[in-house]
Write an enzyme that holds these catalytic residues in place. Structure first.
Site, short mmCIF file in Angstrom:
data_model
loop_
_atom_site.label_atom_id
_atom_site.label_comp_id
_atom_site.label_asym_id
_atom_site.label_seq_id
_atom_site.Cartn_x
_atom_site.Cartn_y
_atom_site.Cartn_z
N ASP A 248 1.16 -3.76 -6.35
CA ASP A 248 2.36 -3.19 -5.77
C ASP A 248 3.27 -2.83 -6.94
OD1 ASP A 248 4.30 -2.21 -4.14
OD2 ASP A 248 4.38 -3.94 -2.80
C1 BGC Z 1 6.20 -1.17 -1.64
C2 BGC Z 1 4.87 -0.52 -1.39
C3 BGC Z 1 4.93 0.92 -1.79
C4 BGC Z 1 5.32 1.01 -3.26
C5 BGC Z 1 5.41 2.42 -3.79
C6 BGC Z 1 6.69 -0.94 -3.04
O1 BGC Z 1 7.99 -1.37 -3.16
O2 BGC Z 1 6.11 -2.56 -1.38
O3 BGC Z 1 4.51 -0.65 -0.05
O4 BGC Z 1 3.70 1.54 -1.55
O5 BGC Z 1 6.60 0.41 -3.41
O6 BGC Z 1 6.50 3.08 -3.26
#
Ligand code: BGC
Length: 849
Positions: A248
């Site tokens: 993530d």
């Molecule tokens: C989120 C993800 C997301 C990623 C990219 C993160 O903060 O938890 O679900 O895909 O950001 O935007």
């Protein structure tokens, strides 16, 4: 941290077939080039190796539309004019269809639009199990039930990947709350992990999932993006996952060893220059000096090539790769078809469907009647091609036939939080918009900034916790900074509530100040004219005070629209005069948003008071609610009809109107339980919704398993959903001599006057078992479409694995011999047919599955 040879071998290298082509490519890559494939080169891409024909890997959020284009190294939108997309029903709305065909079609639209926008990976679906009604991201996820998640996710993954785009199931695993999401440690038992939290991910892998995203939180002490057990042992070794594990954004910590050796493949979103990512320079050094074996990076490269090959991005495959399509009439029709089945009729005392010939005036009340939801929620927000609100849907459907009048909700005197999409300050690790909170080591100006944190609103509560390292609240002061760009010109009122000295500056000038005299809470307000589209710098200063043990500061506002809000007394009067009143309320992305949980189970604002007043004024009251989670309904017995719309995508308003007037017969069923009160749900009852460590004390008793086990009456149970027609279930037959362990069949007939669809649900109860099991578990469902009078036969085949539980001491799946009760239901609590069969093995021995 030092790693010995044993640890260095920690990464489990899956024996993927290395074909000649992959072998040649690997041999031709330099070590530095291999490392390039292990980390981001822009916010959403990995840089390929052009000289060897290895393409870049371009990603995008997900999960219910393709996110707008952002800058390469910044969360600011690029401002492109051609990056709109279809806004599909969100996770819980899709799950409410209980229809795997819909999940596939959802995936196909998402995949095709991602492809058309040049993406290789779409960051979805989000499939974490719904554990608390308060989780800010429930709307992105599917359900509280692992079986429902597993069936739907498999189809969604197939749908996405049929379009030449990799799906990325997230967030692996136990990301069940946003509260302290970057650090909270989840400690579920092995049995709860296997029976509740992992089956969805396993089903995605079994469906050919090509990428998976680690969660932010820790699991058993290790961050999930560098978690040996989850990534190496379970995912890659046990399940044989051959694709890529992506972190993530900002989910990688401390050094290159843990991510590299504990199963991560690609590091994304770390708050550092790209070549200083943990899996960049440091990783290269560790490989060069032999601290990490080259086989580790080779494994990631092999996976990279495998994924790119599978989506048709490499060499010869590229010619056959689908080109995708976006914002087409076909996609709009698909969004409508999914939304038709995504809305759940929770209650109907006969008021619905409405008959437009009998109505001359319709009063529509509530901010969600006019609210567009697509852009909110954090990383899941999309820029839709269009979004039909419930009010627009009703107006379009009724055209001039019925007079439709709209009134906004009366506003609480202290307004509402400023919507995040109007703020341009983004959290550097997640892109979620909000404020930067700076903590100074001294009282007010002149001190050093000792901590900077991204927060989604100015809402400080020192009852919760002092910042780390601060013993006494007097030692520090805070500033919250953001840039606000209003969408509408007019007079805005800023409201600062609390019990501390605090103030708000707009573009450097003091707008309001509140002085703490006695530690008692009070409110300061000030008005200002703002111009649409113009950026304003907002700074909230908070100083320590001398008195009061609990310390609060909260900033809210009232917009020009709120100023025109009707009073409760006026609303009541208008409601008395209307033929039918439709209240459109529920949640919005002010409450349901990535990065924070809801603070209360109550509906926001004055909704409860308004609904009670309307119910008193007019018996023809329809309640229509938006929301991706359950919410309290203290007025449930006073209203005749409730439609839970979820977040049903860009066609939501049109579909809701067609349901109200009976042109679409509702067929959605709840994918989660609605508790009467928050304390009825497991995590809250057991005081296990915590910042630092959650023990998952309810174990396998999550969602309806908990309500059934404790015999707690829900407000609306899992699987509940009404139709305008009725269904009769009969002729249950159980055969144990066919395929599988038991074949269960019955006949379902539409006994009403309208064509409709029913979700026939199969629950299993293990009559006697050596360990505690839930009173019943969903093991099958079928959606059937029937004309009035028509009937059909529904068949389920149960296999040995359907009877099994994860044995807590043997640590394997076990199906024990004995009697099993089969319940064929219309919801988890609406039992229609029951039967028993006996399971035995010829050898009489139980054996692992
Ligand atoms: C989120 C993800 C997301 C990623 C990219 C993160 O903060 O938890 O679900 O895909 O950001 O935007």
């Amino acid at each position: 941290m030092k790693y010995d040879e044993g640890t260095n071998k920690a990464k489990q290298l899956v024996n993927q077939p290395t074909d000649n082509h992959t072998g040649d490519t690997l041999a031709a890559l330099t070590l530095a080039e291999k490392v390039h494939l292990c980390h981001a080169a822009t916010l959403f891409s990995v840089c390929g190796i052009a000289r060897l024909g290895i393409p870049d890997m371009v990603m995008s959020d997900g999960p219910h539309g393709v996110r707008e284009e952002l800058a390469d190294d910044d969360w600011a939108p690029r401002g492109d004019v051609d990056d709109s997309c279809s806004y599909l029903p969100t996770g819980t709305a899709l799950a409410a269809t209980w229809n795997s065909d819909m999940a596939k079609r959802h995936g196909m639209v998402l995949g095709a639009e991602a492809r058309e926008r040049g993406k290789d990976v779409i960051l979805g679906p989000g499939i974490n199990i719904i554990r608390t009604p308060l989780c800010g991201r429930n709307f992105e996820y599917y359900s509280e039930d692992p079986y429902l998640v597993a069936v739907l996710v498999g189809e969604e993954v197939r749908g996405i990947q049929s379009q030449g785009v990799a799906a990325c199931a997230k967030h692996f695993a136990c990301n069940s709350q946003e509260l302290n999401r970057f650090a909270v440690d989840a400690l579920p038992s092995e049995r709860a992990l296997r029976e509740i939290y992992l089956p969805g991910f396993k089903a995605a892998v079994d469906a050919g999932l090509l990428t998976i995203m680690g969660a932010y939180n820790r699991l058993r002490g290790q961050w999930c993006c560098q978690n040996d057990y989850l990534l190496n042992q379970v995912l890659k070794t046990e399940w044989g996952f051959a694709g890529l594990v992506v972190s993530d954004w900002g989910g990688v910590h401390n050094n290159c060893f843990e991510p590299a050796l504990y199963g991560l493949d690609i590091e994304m979103g770390t708050h550092r220059p790209f070549d200083e990512y943990f899996l960049a320079g440091d990783f290269l050094k560790a490989l060069e000096n032999g601290e990490i074996d080259e086989a580790v990076v080779d494994d990631t490269c092999r996976r990279y090539l495998f994924v790119m090959e599978r989506i048709g991005a490499m060499g010869d495959g590229a010619a056959a790769r689908p080109a995708g399509e976006r914002n087409t009439a076909h996609h709009q029709a698909e969004c409508r078809a999914i939304a038709d089945e995504a809305m759940v009729l929770l209650k109907n005392d006969g008021l619905l469907p409405l008959d437009k010939t009998g109505i001359s005036s319709l009063l529509v009340i509530g901010s969600n009647a006019m609210c567009r939801h697509a852009g909110g929620g954090g990383s899941a927000g999309v820029k839709p091609h269009y979004e039909i609100t419930p009010l627009e849907g009703l107006q379009q459907y009724l055209s001039d036939a019925v007079r439709v009048e709209y009134c906004p909700d009366p506003m609480p005197a202290d307004g509402s939080p400023i919507p995040n999409h109007l703020l341009s300050t983004a959290d550097q690790s997640s892109g979620v918009k909000g404020w930067v909170r700076k903590r100074y080591d001294r009282h007010d100006v002149g001190g050093e900034v000792v901590e900077e944190t991204a927060v989604t609103e100015v809402d400080l509560d020192w009852n919760e916790k002092l910042p780390d390292g601060v013993a006494d609240a007097h030692e520090w002061s805070l500033r919250y900074v953001t840039t606000l760009t209003p969408e509408k010109s007019g007079t805005y009122t800023f409201v600062l509530r609390g019990n501390r000295d605090a103030g708000l500056n707009v573009n450097g000038s003091i707008l309001l100040k509140r002085r703490d005299e006695d530690g008692a809470p009070d409110t300061a307000c000030s008005k200002i004219e703002l111009i649409a589209g113009k950026p304003y710098e907002l700074v909230v200063r908070v100083a320590p005070n001398e008195t009061g043990s609990s310390k609060h500061v909260k900033l809210t506002w009232l917009t020009p629209d709120d100023a025109t809000a009707t009073s409760l007394a006026e609303l009541r009067e208008k409601a008395r005069q209307a033929d039918v009143v439709i209240y459109v309320g529920g949640l919005s992305h002010l409450e349901e948003i990535e990065g924070r949980d809801r603070k209360t189970y109550r509906l926001p604002g004055l909704q409860d008071e308004v609904i009670a007043a309307l119910a008193d004024a007019n018996p023809n009251l329809v309640i229509m609610m938006t929301g991706g989670s359950p919410y309290a309904m203290p007025w449930v017995d006073q209203v005749p009809a409730i439609l839970h719309m979820g977040y049903a995508g860009m066609e939501a308003g049109a579909v809701a109107a067609r349901i109200l007037f009976g042109e679409v017969n509702p067929s959605g069923k709840l994918p989660f339980t609605f508790p009467i009160k928050l304390e009825d749900s497991s995590a809250h009852c057991l005081d296990d919704y915590q910042r630092d460590v959650c023990y998952y004390k309810e174990d396998i008793f999550v969602g309806y398993r908990w309500f059934d086990q404790r015999d707690i009456a829900p407000l609306f149970c899992f699987g509940h959903g009404l139709s305008y027609t009725s269904f009769d279930y009969r002729d249950l037959e159980i055969a144990t001599d066919g395929e599988g362990i038991a074949t269960i069949s019955c006949r379902v007939t539409n006994t009403g006057l309208m064509t409709g669809a029913e979700v026939v649900q199969l629950y299993l109860h293990d009559c006697e078992c050596s360990v505690r099991r839930p009173p019943q578990e969903l093991k099958g469902f079928r959606k059937v479409y029937l004309d009035p009078g028509e009937s059909t036969s529904v068949t389920f085949i149960l296999r040995e694995s359907d009877l099994a539980f994860f044995h807590p001491t043997r640590r394997e799946w076990v199906a024990e011999e004995g009697d099993f009760e089969v319940r064929v239901n219309a919801s988890s609590r609406d039992n229609r047919l029951t039967g028993v069969f006996s399971f035995s093995r010829p050898s009489g021995e139980s054996r692992p599955l």
